[in-house]
Design a protein around this motif. Sequence first.
Motif, mmCIF file in Angstrom:
data_model
loop_
_atom_site.group_PDB
_atom_site.id
_atom_site.type_symbol
_atom_site.label_atom_id
_atom_site.label_comp_id
_atom_site.label_asym_id
_atom_site.label_seq_id
_atom_site.Cartn_x
_atom_site.Cartn_y
_atom_site.Cartn_z
ATOM 1 N N UNK A 67 -1.827 3.692 2.756
ATOM 2 C CA UNK A 67 -1.966 5.034 3.310
ATOM 3 C C UNK A 67 -1.194 5.194 4.604
ATOM 4 N N UNK A 68 -1.386 6.363 5.209
ATOM 5 C CA UNK A 68 -0.628 6.711 6.409
ATOM 6 C C UNK A 68 -0.994 5.837 7.616
ATOM 7 N N UNK A 69 -2.251 5.488 7.764
ATOM 8 C CA UNK A 69 -2.646 4.626 8.875
ATOM 9 C C UNK A 69 -2.029 3.237 8.723
ATOM 10 N N UNK A 70 -2.047 2.706 7.517
ATOM 11 C CA UNK A 70 -1.413 1.403 7.279
ATOM 12 C C UNK A 70 0.074 1.475 7.600
ATOM 13 N N UNK A 71 0.724 2.565 7.217
ATOM 14 C CA UNK A 71 2.151 2.732 7.503
ATOM 15 C C UNK A 71 2.400 2.783 9.006
ATOM 16 N N UNK A 72 1.558 3.518 9.716
ATOM 17 C CA UNK A 72 1.709 3.602 11.167
ATOM 18 C C UNK A 72 1.555 2.226 11.805
ATOM 19 N N UNK A 73 0.554 1.471 11.366
ATOM 20 C CA UNK A 73 0.340 0.135 11.917
ATOM 21 C C UNK A 73 1.497 -0.809 11.581
ATOM 22 N N UNK A 74 2.050 -0.697 10.394
ATOM 23 C CA UNK A 74 3.192 -1.526 10.002
ATOM 24 C C UNK A 74 4.395 -1.193 10.881
ATOM 25 N N UNK A 75 4.651 0.084 11.099
ATOM 26 C CA UNK A 75 5.771 0.508 11.953
ATOM 27 C C UNK A 75 5.567 -0.005 13.376
ATOM 28 N N UNK A 76 4.380 0.193 13.910
ATOM 29 C CA UNK A 76 4.093 -0.268 15.272
ATOM 30 C C UNK A 76 4.190 -1.795 15.384
ATOM 31 N N UNK A 77 3.687 -2.505 14.403
ATOM 32 C CA UNK A 77 3.750 -3.967 14.451
ATOM 33 C C UNK A 77 5.204 -4.437 14.459
ATOM 34 N N UNK A 78 6.048 -3.828 13.654
ATOM 35 C CA UNK A 78 7.471 -4.207 13.632
ATOM 36 C C UNK A 78 8.118 -3.942 14.983
ATOM 37 N N UNK A 79 7.809 -2.801 15.576
ATOM 38 C CA UNK A 79 8.362 -2.490 16.892
ATOM 39 C C UNK A 79 7.877 -3.445 17.966
ATOM 40 N N UNK A 80 6.615 -3.797 17.907
ATOM 41 C CA UNK A 80 6.039 -4.696 18.915
ATOM 42 C C UNK A 80 6.529 -6.136 18.765
ATOM 43 N N UNK A 81 6.949 -6.501 17.578
ATOM 44 C CA UNK A 81 7.360 -7.881 17.333
ATOM 45 C C UNK A 81 8.879 -8.081 17.276
ATOM 46 N N UNK A 82 9.662 -7.007 17.307
ATOM 47 C CA UNK A 82 11.092 -7.140 17.018
ATOM 48 C C UNK A 82 11.843 -8.080 17.960
ATOM 49 N N UNK A 83 11.480 -8.158 19.231
ATOM 50 C CA UNK A 83 12.151 -9.049 20.194
ATOM 51 C C UNK A 83 11.241 -10.167 20.696
#
Length: 174
Positions: free
Chosen positions: A65-81
């Motif tokens: 769902x949309x919340x899972x998508x938001x968390x996935x996007x945020x997790x990728x941003x928080x972990x990218x560097x």
Amino acid sequence: MRRIELLLNDPIFNKHMQRNAELEIEPQFCRHDIHHHIDVARIAYILVLEHNDLNYFVKEADLTGRLAAKEVIYAAGLLHDIAKWKEYEAGAEHAAIGARIAREILPRVFFNPHEVDIICQAVYEHRNISRDMSFLGERIHRADNLSRVCIKCEHRMACPKVKNKEITITAFEY
């Protein structure tokens, strides 16, 4: 976003963020601190929302769902560097090492194996744009570039990255 709160409080995540900070005393530009990571997460999410792609991402990535998508996007941003310090310390490719570190952290904060794969692929891809990169990898790449307003940076003339950056206001058009 409970899983993002858990990620931000995870000791392994914070250990790597601390290593970034320790090795970024010099130079004074382009810090890879929590502010940069949060900026990238927010910008990536905004890019998805502005183009009405959230439902597409849920379906394309087979998310719950949309919340899972938001968390996935945020997790990728928080972990990218997350592994930028490894690049400073040993000249290693931080995106590849960061994907491995993310693979260790994400299950600890309750991301399922499918979500872990999506996030780690985006972390791995974020450095270089390519024709066959994932939807999220492209958004994280773009958000990473947009997170730095180089034209206003006092260290711009000394920065080795500025020649490869879009530094006009049109860079904010997507």
